[in-house]
Structures are given as structure tokens and as C-alpha cells.
Scaffold this motif. Structure first.
Motif, mmCIF file in Angstrom:
data_model
loop_
_atom_site.group_PDB
_atom_site.id
_atom_site.type_symbol
_atom_site.label_atom_id
_atom_site.label_comp_id
_atom_site.label_asym_id
_atom_site.label_seq_id
_atom_site.Cartn_x
_atom_site.Cartn_y
_atom_site.Cartn_z
ATOM 1 N N GLU A 14 -67.109 -40.151 111.921
ATOM 2 C CA GLU A 14 -66.741 -40.612 113.263
ATOM 3 C C GLU A 14 -65.460 -41.425 113.176
ATOM 4 O O GLU A 14 -65.363 -42.355 112.377
ATOM 5 C CB GLU A 14 -67.881 -41.466 113.837
ATOM 6 C CG GLU A 14 -67.568 -42.223 115.090
ATOM 7 C CD GLU A 14 -67.270 -41.324 116.266
ATOM 8 O OE1 GLU A 14 -66.129 -41.391 116.777
ATOM 9 O OE2 GLU A 14 -68.175 -40.559 116.679
ATOM 10 N N ASP A 15 -64.465 -41.082 114.001
ATOM 11 C CA ASP A 15 -63.179 -41.783 113.908
ATOM 12 C C ASP A 15 -63.110 -43.025 114.797
ATOM 13 O O ASP A 15 -62.225 -43.863 114.614
ATOM 14 C CB ASP A 15 -62.019 -40.840 114.232
ATOM 15 C CG ASP A 15 -62.041 -40.353 115.676
ATOM 16 O OD1 ASP A 15 -63.149 -40.235 116.236
ATOM 17 O OD2 ASP A 15 -60.967 -40.080 116.232
ATOM 18 N N ASP A 16 -64.016 -43.182 115.748
ATOM 19 C CA ASP A 16 -64.037 -44.378 116.580
ATOM 20 C C ASP A 16 -64.784 -45.482 115.833
ATOM 21 O O ASP A 16 -65.970 -45.353 115.532
ATOM 22 C CB ASP A 16 -64.736 -44.064 117.907
ATOM 23 C CG ASP A 16 -64.709 -45.238 118.872
ATOM 24 O OD1 ASP A 16 -65.355 -46.263 118.572
ATOM 25 O OD2 ASP A 16 -64.067 -45.115 119.928
ATOM 26 N N ASP A 17 -64.085 -46.584 115.558
ATOM 27 C CA ASP A 17 -64.656 -47.646 114.724
ATOM 28 C C ASP A 17 -65.943 -48.209 115.304
ATOM 29 O O ASP A 17 -66.923 -48.430 114.581
ATOM 30 C CB ASP A 17 -63.644 -48.782 114.538
ATOM 31 C CG ASP A 17 -62.429 -48.355 113.733
ATOM 32 O OD1 ASP A 17 -62.526 -47.315 113.050
ATOM 33 O OD2 ASP A 17 -61.398 -49.045 113.802
ATOM 34 N N LEU A 18 -65.963 -48.457 116.616
ATOM 35 C CA LEU A 18 -67.131 -49.072 117.239
ATOM 36 C C LEU A 18 -68.335 -48.136 117.200
ATOM 37 O O LEU A 18 -69.443 -48.537 116.827
ATOM 38 C CB LEU A 18 -66.812 -49.468 118.683
ATOM 39 C CG LEU A 18 -67.969 -50.093 119.468
ATOM 40 C CD1 LEU A 18 -68.477 -51.354 118.774
ATOM 41 C CD2 LEU A 18 -67.537 -50.395 120.899
ATOM 42 N N ALA A 37 -67.377 -42.206 107.278
ATOM 43 C CA ALA A 37 -66.095 -41.516 107.099
ATOM 44 C C ALA A 37 -65.373 -41.486 108.436
ATOM 45 O O ALA A 37 -65.987 -41.275 109.484
ATOM 46 C CB ALA A 37 -66.316 -40.092 106.593
ATOM 47 N N ALA A 38 -64.047 -41.679 108.415
ATOM 48 C CA ALA A 38 -63.241 -41.676 109.634
ATOM 49 C C ALA A 38 -62.514 -40.363 109.860
ATOM 50 O O ALA A 38 -61.916 -40.154 110.912
ATOM 51 C CB ALA A 38 -62.226 -42.825 109.594
ATOM 52 N N THR A 39 -62.560 -39.460 108.877
ATOM 53 C CA THR A 39 -61.909 -38.154 109.022
ATOM 54 C C THR A 39 -62.865 -37.058 108.572
ATOM 55 O O THR A 39 -63.829 -37.312 107.834
ATOM 56 C CB THR A 39 -60.628 -38.057 108.176
ATOM 57 O OG1 THR A 39 -60.985 -38.044 106.776
ATOM 58 C CG2 THR A 39 -59.682 -39.214 108.460
ATOM 59 N N GLY A 40 -62.577 -35.831 109.002
ATOM 60 C CA GLY A 40 -63.421 -34.711 108.620
ATOM 61 C C GLY A 40 -63.391 -34.437 107.131
ATOM 62 O O GLY A 40 -64.429 -34.220 106.505
ATOM 63 N N ALA A 41 -62.194 -34.469 106.550
ATOM 64 C CA ALA A 41 -62.071 -34.193 105.120
ATOM 65 C C ALA A 41 -62.827 -35.228 104.293
ATOM 66 O O ALA A 41 -63.496 -34.893 103.305
ATOM 67 C CB ALA A 41 -60.598 -34.172 104.719
ATOM 68 N N ASP A 63 -58.214 -35.032 111.855
ATOM 69 C CA ASP A 63 -57.646 -33.999 110.977
ATOM 70 C C ASP A 63 -58.203 -32.614 111.319
ATOM 71 O O ASP A 63 -57.540 -31.790 111.925
ATOM 72 C CB ASP A 63 -57.856 -34.347 109.502
ATOM 73 C CG ASP A 63 -59.301 -34.711 109.171
ATOM 74 O OD1 ASP A 63 -60.125 -34.882 110.089
ATOM 75 O OD2 ASP A 63 -59.621 -34.804 107.971
ATOM 76 N N ILE A 64 -59.449 -32.360 110.957
ATOM 77 C CA ILE A 64 -60.098 -31.100 111.323
ATOM 78 C C ILE A 64 -61.215 -31.430 112.309
ATOM 79 O O ILE A 64 -61.782 -32.519 112.261
ATOM 80 C CB ILE A 64 -60.667 -30.362 110.093
ATOM 81 C CG1 ILE A 64 -61.609 -31.276 109.304
ATOM 82 C CG2 ILE A 64 -59.541 -29.839 109.218
ATOM 83 C CD1 ILE A 64 -62.268 -30.610 108.114
ATOM 84 N N ASP A 65 -61.504 -30.505 113.226
ATOM 85 C CA ASP A 65 -62.516 -30.842 114.223
ATOM 86 C C ASP A 65 -63.918 -30.729 113.633
ATOM 87 O O ASP A 65 -64.122 -30.210 112.526
ATOM 88 C CB ASP A 65 -62.371 -29.984 115.487
ATOM 89 C CG ASP A 65 -62.652 -28.507 115.270
ATOM 90 O OD1 ASP A 65 -63.445 -28.146 114.374
ATOM 91 O OD2 ASP A 65 -62.082 -27.688 116.016
ATOM 92 N N GLY A 66 -64.892 -31.258 114.370
ATOM 93 C CA GLY A 66 -66.261 -31.299 113.878
ATOM 94 C C GLY A 66 -66.862 -29.932 113.620
ATOM 95 O O GLY A 66 -67.698 -29.784 112.719
#
Length: 249
Positions: A14-18, A37-41, A63-66
Motif C-alpha cells: 500500500e502506497d498511502d502511509d496512513l 511495502a510501499a511499491t508493487g515491486a 510502479d506496477i498496478d495491483g
């Protein structure tokens, strides 16, 4: 070796910190050791490294979508996957489930709801159902199903059509088995939703329209994998205004 919580490891992509923190705390309270993790990779790498029991994946990543994350996971992992997204379009739900996700939860969500859905998935995750990564192996059965009968073995948690394995996700198998075990009786969509999410609906909770639509999407996937036409079905018949009925003739 991971020093896991009592229920094992979870990965949160999930890229949203909250939101990532909310999911992380929710899973920690449920007894998991969580790797965020904040990115897909990064998420794919964490799943490879830690072999989690459950993984949550946001659709919109930097980066890459879910969808692509889940497709990559299904090449090597049987982790239970819950996709999270603010999108509500049916096509997005279908894409998520077809990519190999076990469940699809829309934002905003209540932590209690997310935990209940994960608990329900994990209760059925012990079923030895082949993973979606192998769903494309071999020719798919045509709409007429050839001369093969459909065999649903609820004890072994396997499905075969004309002697060939049909690869279903855990959720898809649970729905097909429920119809099969009803022996021709119609099964309402609400009953199928309660079967998938007993913690939410087992104590009088209302089945929502979103729950029914999710059941419909899962059932569409089952039909597709069986080569069963919705307009001229062999196995899964729609009972208008109610749900579904199974036949195997």
C-alpha cells in the motif's frame, strides 16, 4: 526464519502511509507479523522472502498496478490475496479476481470488516485447491463441455471436467461446492454471501448489494472456467431474483 506472530506472516502492499499503517495495525492485532511495502515491486520481493499467509494489495501503486502484482505473486505463491481499492467499477472487481485475488474490498473500509473478511478467507485457505497460476494450463473446455461430466470432490477439494482438472480459487471452490451440495435446490445469493463472510452476516447482519455483486463476479469466473454459458448453461443455472442452482446431467 521469521519470528512470526501466532498466525504467521502478512505482507501489506500500500502506497498511502496512513492506510498502510491502519492495515498493519489491524493485522498485528489479529496475530500476524507484518511486513509493509510501499511499491508493487517491493511487495513481490517481500512475499518471496517471507512466504506470508495473507497479503493485501492496493490496486493503485506508484510502479506496477495491483493487478500485475497479483499476477506475479501467483507464479510462485499461494498466499491469500485481498485487493484493496477506491475503485468501485465492476470491471475492476472482475480484473482483480481474474488476476488471482481471493477477495476484493473497496475503500473506505472498516478495520473490523477487513479483519472479518481475512478471517473468513483463512478458514477456507486450508483447502487444497490448485492456484490460479495454473488456470491456463491445457485447453479450456468449450461451452458444450464435450462429453465429460463435472466431478466436484468436496473431500479432496478438487474439480474435474471430463477427467481434466479445473483450477479454481479457494472462494470459487467454496461457491461451487455449496451449489453442488444443494443437490439441485436453488441457493440464494444472500446465503452464498453469508457462507463467504460468516463473521459479518452470521449474527443478523444485512447482506449488501456489494456482497451480492461480488458473489456474481466470483460465479461468472466459475462459469468461465467450466466453459459454462450463462445463456445456455450445463451446470450453473441462474434462478432469477434469487440465486443459482446446480445441475450435472
Amino acid at each position: 526464519m521469521d519470528q512470526s506472530g501466532g498466525r504467521g506472516v502478512a505482507v501489506v502492499v500500500e502506497d498511502d502511509d496512513l492506510i498502510r499503517e491502519v492495515i498493519e495495525v489491524t493485522l498485528q492485532q489479529a496475530g500476524f507479523t507484518v511486513h509493509p511495502a510501499a511499491t508493487g515491486a517491493q511487495g513481490v520481493a517481500l512475499v518471496k522472502a517471507h512466504k506470508p499467509v495473507v497479503t493485501t494489495v492496493d490496486v493503485s501503486l506508484p510502479d506496477i498496478d495491483g493487478f500485475e502484482v497479483v499476477r506475479r505473486l501467483r507464479t510462485f505463491s499461494e498466499t491469500v490475496v485481498v485487493m484493496l481499492t477506491a475503485r468501485v467499477d465492476e470491471i475492476d472487481t472482475l480484473m482483480g479476481l481474474e488476476s488471482g485475488a481471493d477477495e476484493y474490498v473497496t475503500k473506505p473500509f472498516r478495520p473490523r470488516e477487513l479483519r472479518a473478511r481475512i478471517d473468513a478467507l483463512l478458514r477456507r485457505s486450508g483447502h487444497l485447491v490448485p492456484t490460479p497460476a495454473t488456470a491456463e494450463e491445457g485447453p479450456a473446455p468449450g461451452p458444450d463441455g464435450g462429453d465429460g461430466r463435472l466431478e466436484v470432490d468436496t473431500a479432496r477439494r478438487t474439480v474435474r471436467l471430463g477427467g481434466e482438472p479445473v483450477h479454481l480459487t479457494r472462494t470459487e471452490f467454496v461457491l461451487l461446492a455449496a451449489l453442488h451440495d444443494a443437490r439441485g435446490r436453488p441457493v440464494p445469493k444472500g446465503d452464498l454471501a453469508r457462507l463467504l463472510w460468516p463473521d459479518e452476516h452470521g449474527y443478523g447482519g444485512d447482506v449488501t448489494e456489494a456482497d451480492r455483486r461480488t458473489v456474481e463476479v466470483h460465479m461468472a469466473n466459475v462459469r468461465r472456467k467450466l466453459g459454462d454459458s450463462p445463456t445456455s448453461p450445463r451446470f450453473i443455472h441462474t434462478v432469477r431474483g434469487l440465486g443459482y442452482r446446480f445441475e450435472n446431467v
